[in-house]
Scaffold this active site. Sequence first.
Site, PDB file in Angstrom:
ATOM      1  N   ARG A 138       5.285  11.008  -2.296  1.00 20.72           N
ATOM      2  CA  ARG A 138       5.010  10.671  -0.903  1.00 20.72           C
ATOM      3  C   ARG A 138       6.267  10.849  -0.048  1.00 20.72           C
ATOM      4  NH1 ARG A 138       4.727   4.489   1.270  1.00 20.72           N
ATOM      5  NH2 ARG A 138       4.051   4.984   3.384  1.00 20.72           N
TER       6      ARG A 138
ATOM      7  N   ALA B  57       3.321  -0.990   4.727  1.00 20.55           N
ATOM      8  CA  ALA B  57       2.828  -1.040   6.119  1.00 20.55           C
ATOM      9  C   ALA B  57       2.355  -2.435   6.531  1.00 20.55           C
ATOM     10  CB  ALA B  57       1.718  -0.019   6.311  1.00 20.55           C
TER      11      ALA B  57
ATOM     12  N   TYR C 180      11.339   8.652   1.345  1.00 26.41           N
ATOM     13  CA  TYR C 180      11.307   7.619   0.298  1.00 26.41           C
ATOM     14  C   TYR C 180      12.009   8.028  -0.993  1.00 26.41           C
ATOM     15  CZ  TYR C 180       7.962   5.480   3.453  1.00 26.41           C
ATOM     16  OH  TYR C 180       7.374   4.919   4.553  1.00 26.41           O
TER      17      TYR C 180
ATOM     18  N   ARG D 131      13.598   4.380  12.150  1.00 23.04           N
ATOM     19  CA  ARG D 131      12.325   5.092  12.197  1.00 23.04           C
ATOM     20  C   ARG D 131      11.545   4.727  13.471  1.00 23.04           C
ATOM     21  NH1 ARG D 131       9.456   4.605   6.591  1.00 23.04           N
ATOM     22  NH2 ARG D 131       8.241   6.285   7.560  1.00 23.04           N
TER      23      ARG D 131
ATOM     24  N   ASN E 150       8.128  -5.839  -1.061  1.00 23.70           N
ATOM     25  CA  ASN E 150       8.022  -4.677  -0.185  1.00 23.70           C
ATOM     26  C   ASN E 150       6.545  -4.556   0.166  1.00 23.70           C
ATOM     27  OD1 ASN E 150       7.963  -2.330   1.226  1.00 23.70           O
ATOM     28  ND2 ASN E 150       9.014  -1.071  -0.306  1.00 23.70           N
TER      29      ASN E 150
ATOM     30  N   GLU F  67      12.948  -9.649   1.297  1.00 26.13           N
ATOM     31  CA  GLU F  67      12.161  -8.503   1.789  1.00 26.13           C
ATOM     32  C   GLU F  67      12.944  -7.218   1.505  1.00 26.13           C
ATOM     33  OE1 GLU F  67      11.269  -8.964   5.951  1.00 26.13           O
ATOM     34  OE2 GLU F  67      10.702  -6.848   6.177  1.00 26.13           O
TER      35      GLU F  67
ATOM     36  N   PRO G 274       0.786  -1.227   0.000  1.00 22.20           N
ATOM     37  CA  PRO G 274       0.000   0.000   0.000  1.00 22.20           C
ATOM     38  C   PRO G 274       0.826   1.289   0.000  1.00 22.20           C
ATOM     39  CG  PRO G 274      -0.121  -1.111   2.131  1.00 22.20           C
ATOM     40  CD  PRO G 274       0.523  -2.066   1.177  1.00 22.20           C
ATOM     41  N   ASN G 275       0.326   2.234  -0.756  1.00 20.68           N
ATOM     42  CA  ASN G 275       0.861   3.602  -0.852  1.00 20.68           C
ATOM     43  C   ASN G 275       2.157   3.703  -1.659  1.00 20.68           C
ATOM     44  OD1 ASN G 275      -1.234   4.736   0.816  1.00 20.68           O
ATOM     45  ND2 ASN G 275      -0.242   3.696   2.522  1.00 20.68           N
TER      46      ASN G 275
ATOM     47  N   HIS H 189      12.863  -2.814   1.775  1.00 16.83           N
ATOM     48  CA  HIS H 189      12.270  -1.542   2.190  1.00 16.83           C
ATOM     49  C   HIS H 189      13.129  -0.414   1.647  1.00 16.83           C
ATOM     50  CE1 HIS H 189       9.550  -3.656   4.765  1.00 16.83           C
ATOM     51  NE2 HIS H 189      10.575  -4.368   5.185  1.00 16.83           N
TER      52      HIS H 189
END
Length: 148
Positions: free
Chosen positions: A19, A78, A24, A108, A75, A99, A11-12, A101
Amino acid sequence: MTSTILVLNGPNLNLLGEREPHIYGRETLAQIQARVEARAKDLGLAADFRQSNDESELINWIQVARGTADGIVLNAAAFTHSSVAIADAVEAVSLPMIEVHLSNIFRREAFRHHSHLSRVAVGVIAGLGGDGYVLAIEAMASLLAKKD
Ligand code: DQA
Protein backbone atom coordinates in the site's frame (compact mmCIF):
# COMPACT_ATOMS: atom_id res chain seq x y z
CA MET A 1 3.92 -11.56 36.20
CA THR A 2 4.76 -10.58 32.61
CA SER A 3 3.09 -7.34 31.53
CA THR A 4 1.17 -7.47 28.26
CA ILE A 5 1.00 -4.66 25.71
CA LEU A 6 -1.91 -4.74 23.31
CA VAL A 7 -0.71 -3.46 19.91
CA LEU A 8 -3.70 -2.52 17.77
CA ASN A 9 -3.72 -1.70 14.07
CA GLY A 10 -6.66 -0.20 12.23
CA PRO A 11 -8.01 -0.36 8.69
CA ASN A 12 -5.85 -1.06 5.64
CA LEU A 13 -2.71 -1.67 7.68
CA ASN A 14 -2.98 -5.33 6.61
CA LEU A 15 -1.90 -4.04 3.17
CA LEU A 16 1.41 -2.60 4.37
CA GLY A 17 4.26 -3.41 2.03
CA GLU A 18 2.03 -3.04 -1.04
CA ARG A 19 0.00 0.00 0.00
CA GLU A 20 1.48 3.35 -1.12
CA PRO A 21 5.06 2.30 -0.31
CA HIS A 22 6.29 5.85 -0.97
CA ILE A 23 4.28 6.86 2.12
CA TYR A 24 4.23 3.74 4.30
CA GLY A 25 7.44 1.96 3.24
CA ARG A 26 8.02 -1.63 2.12
CA GLU A 27 7.84 -3.29 5.51
CA THR A 28 4.82 -5.58 5.93
CA LEU A 29 2.65 -5.69 9.04
CA ALA A 30 3.93 -9.22 9.72
CA GLN A 31 7.51 -7.90 9.69
CA ILE A 32 6.59 -5.08 12.09
CA GLN A 33 4.82 -7.63 14.30
CA ALA A 34 7.98 -9.78 14.43
CA ARG A 35 10.09 -6.77 15.44
CA VAL A 36 7.57 -5.68 18.08
CA GLU A 37 7.33 -9.16 19.58
CA ALA A 38 11.12 -9.56 19.69
CA ARG A 39 11.68 -6.18 21.37
CA ALA A 40 8.86 -6.81 23.86
CA LYS A 41 10.43 -10.18 24.74
CA ASP A 42 13.87 -8.54 25.25
CA LEU A 43 12.21 -6.15 27.68
CA GLY A 44 10.42 -8.93 29.55
CA LEU A 45 7.01 -8.01 28.13
CA ALA A 46 4.45 -9.80 25.98
CA ALA A 47 2.99 -8.12 22.88
CA ASP A 48 -0.52 -9.03 21.75
CA PHE A 49 -0.46 -7.74 18.14
CA ARG A 50 -3.72 -7.41 16.18
CA GLN A 51 -5.21 -5.74 13.11
CA SER A 52 -8.81 -5.07 12.14
CA ASN A 53 -10.63 -3.13 9.45
CA ASP A 54 -13.64 -2.96 11.74
CA GLU A 55 -14.11 -0.09 14.21
CA SER A 56 -16.34 -2.08 16.57
CA GLU A 57 -13.83 -4.92 16.74
CA LEU A 58 -11.08 -2.47 17.73
CA ILE A 59 -13.37 -1.00 20.41
CA ASN A 60 -14.20 -4.48 21.75
CA TRP A 61 -10.49 -5.36 21.94
CA ILE A 62 -9.79 -2.13 23.86
CA GLN A 63 -12.59 -2.92 26.30
CA VAL A 64 -11.28 -6.46 26.90
CA ALA A 65 -7.79 -5.02 27.49
CA ARG A 66 -9.04 -3.62 30.80
CA GLY A 67 -8.64 -7.08 32.30
CA THR A 68 -5.90 -8.55 30.13
CA ALA A 69 -3.33 -5.86 29.23
CA ASP A 70 -1.20 -3.26 30.99
CA GLY A 71 -0.89 -0.77 28.14
CA ILE A 72 -1.96 -0.14 24.55
CA VAL A 73 0.03 0.87 21.46
CA LEU A 74 -2.48 2.11 18.91
CA ASN A 75 -2.27 2.89 15.22
CA ALA A 76 -5.95 3.38 14.48
CA ALA A 77 -5.11 4.38 10.88
CA ALA A 78 -7.95 6.44 9.30
CA PHE A 79 -10.11 5.99 12.44
CA THR A 80 -7.59 8.30 14.14
CA HIS A 81 -9.20 11.20 12.32
CA SER A 82 -12.84 10.15 12.68
CA SER A 83 -13.46 8.02 15.74
CA VAL A 84 -14.64 9.63 18.95
CA ALA A 85 -15.78 6.10 19.92
CA ILE A 86 -12.24 4.67 19.90
CA ALA A 87 -10.99 7.61 21.98
CA ASP A 88 -13.85 7.08 24.44
CA ALA A 89 -12.99 3.37 24.72
CA VAL A 90 -9.35 4.20 25.52
CA GLU A 91 -10.47 6.71 28.12
CA ALA A 92 -12.92 4.21 29.63
CA VAL A 93 -10.31 1.50 30.24
CA SER A 94 -7.80 3.85 31.94
CA LEU A 95 -4.75 2.08 30.49
CA PRO A 96 -1.74 4.05 29.23
CA MET A 97 -1.96 4.37 25.43
CA ILE A 98 0.77 5.43 23.00
CA GLU A 99 -0.45 6.57 19.56
CA VAL A 100 1.68 5.53 16.58
CA HIS A 101 1.63 6.49 12.91
CA LEU A 102 4.01 5.19 10.28
CA SER A 103 3.82 8.41 8.31
CA ASN A 104 4.24 11.95 9.59
CA ILE A 105 0.56 12.89 9.55
CA PHE A 106 1.48 16.59 9.96
CA ARG A 107 3.28 16.63 6.60
CA ARG A 108 0.22 15.26 4.83
CA GLU A 109 -3.32 16.42 3.96
CA ALA A 110 -4.97 18.82 6.44
CA PHE A 111 -7.65 16.26 7.41
CA ARG A 112 -4.88 14.05 8.85
CA HIS A 113 -3.57 16.79 11.14
CA HIS A 114 -6.28 16.24 13.73
CA SER A 115 -6.34 13.10 15.85
CA HIS A 116 -9.23 12.28 18.17
CA LEU A 117 -6.86 9.91 19.97
CA SER A 118 -4.05 12.26 20.98
CA ARG A 119 -6.25 13.71 23.72
CA VAL A 120 -6.23 10.32 25.48
CA ALA A 121 -2.65 9.30 24.59
CA VAL A 122 0.34 9.47 26.89
CA GLY A 123 2.44 10.28 23.82
CA VAL A 124 2.43 10.23 20.03
CA ILE A 125 5.05 8.86 17.61
CA ALA A 126 4.66 9.69 13.92
CA GLY A 127 6.79 9.53 10.80
CA LEU A 128 9.32 6.87 11.75
CA GLY A 129 7.76 3.90 9.95
CA GLY A 130 7.91 0.53 11.72
CA ASP A 131 10.59 1.88 14.07
CA GLY A 132 7.83 3.92 15.71
CA TYR A 133 6.19 0.73 16.99
CA VAL A 134 9.47 -0.49 18.50
CA LEU A 135 10.03 2.92 20.12
CA ALA A 136 6.49 2.80 21.52
CA ILE A 137 7.18 -0.62 23.08
CA GLU A 138 10.35 0.79 24.67
CA ALA A 139 8.49 3.84 25.97
CA MET A 140 5.69 1.65 27.35
CA ALA A 141 8.24 -0.58 29.13
CA SER A 142 9.69 2.50 30.78
CA LEU A 143 6.23 3.80 31.76
CA LEU A 144 5.18 0.48 33.26
CA ALA A 145 8.47 0.17 35.16
CA LYS A 146 7.86 3.57 36.76
CA LYS A 147 4.33 2.54 37.71
CA ASP A 148 5.42 -0.66 39.54
C1 DQA B 1 -1.62 6.18 9.43
C2 DQA B 1 -1.96 7.62 9.01
C3 DQA B 1 -3.45 7.76 8.74
O1 DQA B 1 -3.74 9.10 8.33
C4 DQA B 1 -3.88 6.84 7.63
O2 DQA B 1 -5.27 6.90 7.43
C5 DQA B 1 -3.43 5.43 7.84
C6 DQA B 1 -2.13 5.16 8.44
C7 DQA B 1 -0.10 5.96 9.56
O3 DQA B 1 0.29 4.97 10.17
O4 DQA B 1 0.69 6.76 9.04
O5 DQA B 1 -4.11 4.49 7.41
O6 DQA B 1 -2.19 5.94 10.71
